[in-house]
Motif scaffolding. Sequence first.
Motif, PDB file in Angstrom:
ATOM      1  N   MET A 104       1.237   2.621  -9.487  1.00 40.79           N
ATOM      2  CA  MET A 104       1.193   1.202  -9.167  1.00 40.79           C
ATOM      3  C   MET A 104       0.617   1.038  -7.760  1.00 40.79           C
ATOM      4  SD  MET A 104       4.093  -1.833  -8.938  1.00 40.79           S
ATOM      5  CE  MET A 104       4.698  -1.521 -10.580  1.00 40.79           C
ATOM      6  N   VAL A 105      -0.489   0.333  -7.675  1.00 33.95           N
ATOM      7  CA  VAL A 105      -1.138   0.057  -6.399  1.00 33.95           C
ATOM      8  C   VAL A 105      -1.033  -1.432  -6.112  1.00 33.95           C
ATOM      9  CG1 VAL A 105      -3.389  -0.109  -5.252  1.00 33.95           C
ATOM     10  CG2 VAL A 105      -2.709   2.022  -6.375  1.00 33.95           C
TER      11      VAL A 105
ATOM     12  N   GLU B  64       6.912  -7.251  -0.570  1.00 34.58           N
ATOM     13  CA  GLU B  64       6.706  -6.945  -1.978  1.00 34.58           C
ATOM     14  C   GLU B  64       5.725  -5.788  -2.137  1.00 34.58           C
ATOM     15  OE1 GLU B  64       6.639  -9.761  -5.559  1.00 34.58           O
ATOM     16  OE2 GLU B  64       4.519  -9.701  -4.951  1.00 34.58           O
ATOM     17  N   ALA B  65       4.692  -5.777  -1.329  1.00 37.68           N
ATOM     18  CA  ALA B  65       3.664  -4.732  -1.433  1.00 37.68           C
ATOM     19  C   ALA B  65       4.253  -3.352  -1.206  1.00 37.68           C
ATOM     20  CB  ALA B  65       2.532  -5.001  -0.441  1.00 37.68           C
ATOM     21  N   VAL B  66       5.069  -3.187  -0.165  1.00 36.95           N
ATOM     22  CA  VAL B  66       5.583  -1.856   0.145  1.00 36.95           C
ATOM     23  C   VAL B  66       6.739  -1.464  -0.770  1.00 36.95           C
ATOM     24  CG1 VAL B  66       4.807  -1.963   2.533  1.00 36.95           C
ATOM     25  CG2 VAL B  66       7.132  -2.702   1.981  1.00 36.95           C
TER      26      VAL B  66
ATOM     27  N   VAL C 194       0.123   5.456   1.303  1.00 32.57           N
ATOM     28  CA  VAL C 194       1.490   5.254   0.828  1.00 32.57           C
ATOM     29  C   VAL C 194       2.194   4.285   1.773  1.00 32.57           C
ATOM     30  CG1 VAL C 194       1.618   7.495  -0.296  1.00 32.57           C
ATOM     31  CG2 VAL C 194       2.332   7.278   2.095  1.00 32.57           C
ATOM     32  N   PRO C 195       3.233   3.572   1.296  1.00 29.84           N
ATOM     33  CA  PRO C 195       3.886   2.561   2.134  1.00 29.84           C
ATOM     34  C   PRO C 195       4.375   3.093   3.472  1.00 29.84           C
ATOM     35  CG  PRO C 195       4.568   2.284  -0.136  1.00 29.84           C
ATOM     36  CD  PRO C 195       3.757   3.553  -0.094  1.00 29.84           C
ATOM     37  N   ALA C 196       4.955   4.294   3.505  1.00 25.59           N
ATOM     38  CA  ALA C 196       5.504   4.819   4.754  1.00 25.59           C
ATOM     39  C   ALA C 196       4.432   4.974   5.824  1.00 25.59           C
ATOM     40  CB  ALA C 196       6.193   6.164   4.503  1.00 25.59           C
TER      41      ALA C 196
ATOM     42  N   ASP D  29       4.938  13.743   6.861  1.00 26.94           N
ATOM     43  CA  ASP D  29       4.760  14.510   5.631  1.00 26.94           C
ATOM     44  C   ASP D  29       3.883  13.827   4.612  1.00 26.94           C
ATOM     45  OD1 ASP D  29       6.484  16.277   6.788  1.00 26.94           O
ATOM     46  OD2 ASP D  29       8.240  15.651   5.639  1.00 26.94           O
ATOM     47  N   ALA D  30       3.529  12.566   4.835  1.00 29.20           N
ATOM     48  CA  ALA D  30       2.759  11.811   3.816  1.00 29.20           C
ATOM     49  C   ALA D  30       1.333  12.295   3.765  1.00 29.20           C
ATOM     50  CB  ALA D  30       2.819  10.323   4.123  1.00 29.20           C
TER      51      ALA D  30
END
Length: 328
Positions: free
Chosen positions: A37-38, A206-208, A228-230, A327-328
Amino acid sequence: MDGIEDPMIRLSGVSKTYADGTTAVHELDLEVRRGEMVTLVGPSGCGKSTTLKMINRLIEPTTGSIFIDGADVTDADPVKLRRGIGYVIQQVGLFPHQKILTNVMTVPLLYGESKSVARRRALELMELVGLEPDQHADRYPHQLSGGQRQRVGVARALAANPPVLLMDEPFGAVDPVVRGRLQEEFRRLQRDLGKTVVLVTHDIDEAVRMGDRVAVFAEGGRLAQYDVPAVVLGSPADDFVASFVGAARGLRRLAVTPIDPAHLEPLDGVRAGELGAAIDVGATLEDALALMMREDKPMVGVRRGAQFVGVLTPNGIHKALRASVNDA
């Protein structure tokens, strides 16, 4: 953006420029993995909805190529293309004079399914999205709440079992409490079904919360960051992204960072009275911090099923936040 092997959706050099010279999307390269999901997020007029509509060719790109499951759809029959892609919009778009069951049956019938097969599929999908057929099948859209109508829209989009689902502000028209519940339920549904989803929103929270990865669009249709969100929250790519995700981005990271056993401290020496309530290892740091504050405790126990695996402290939360970016 890192290379992705065999993505479900790939946009290569895609631009949209209108006759008056306005550029809605500028040379966009974007890849979406299978089952991912993007979320596309950004200010009004940044090209995120235009991008979504170019994927199913409701809007034709000016330049570039769009691939779905390896096939270039730029020259495909747009009607046939759209029948293989689920599409959910904020206004839902239900047929007001048809009952809910009939609304959901529409897509299978268009595919040539018999009425009995279409009806069975529709009833299954209503249950899947949390609408009891006995209560809702014979109602009309105006007899449902906004959240219920949105569920019907999702059910109808899933009726043809499409591999790709496009969603344009799908939860924007419902109140915040219902919206949060719908977000959680749809995220669970998407993971269970393994659908590839592209979701447009103007809401960074909502996006993250929803996205495996987040594409932040800037004015002029420029892709400012895709990660990625982080990482989007912890390491904004530029000043625009930093401003858009806001000064509270550190708090937002709590909601998208899961508890990691590596950041727990051992239970040895911790008295039972110091723990208070415990939390599951699959929860987020936000859940853990909220429990600490509610219980007024300096730490929270973490369990996997019935077994305690360690203790999370404020220091552990800090370590986890740092690691989520590194780590991402």
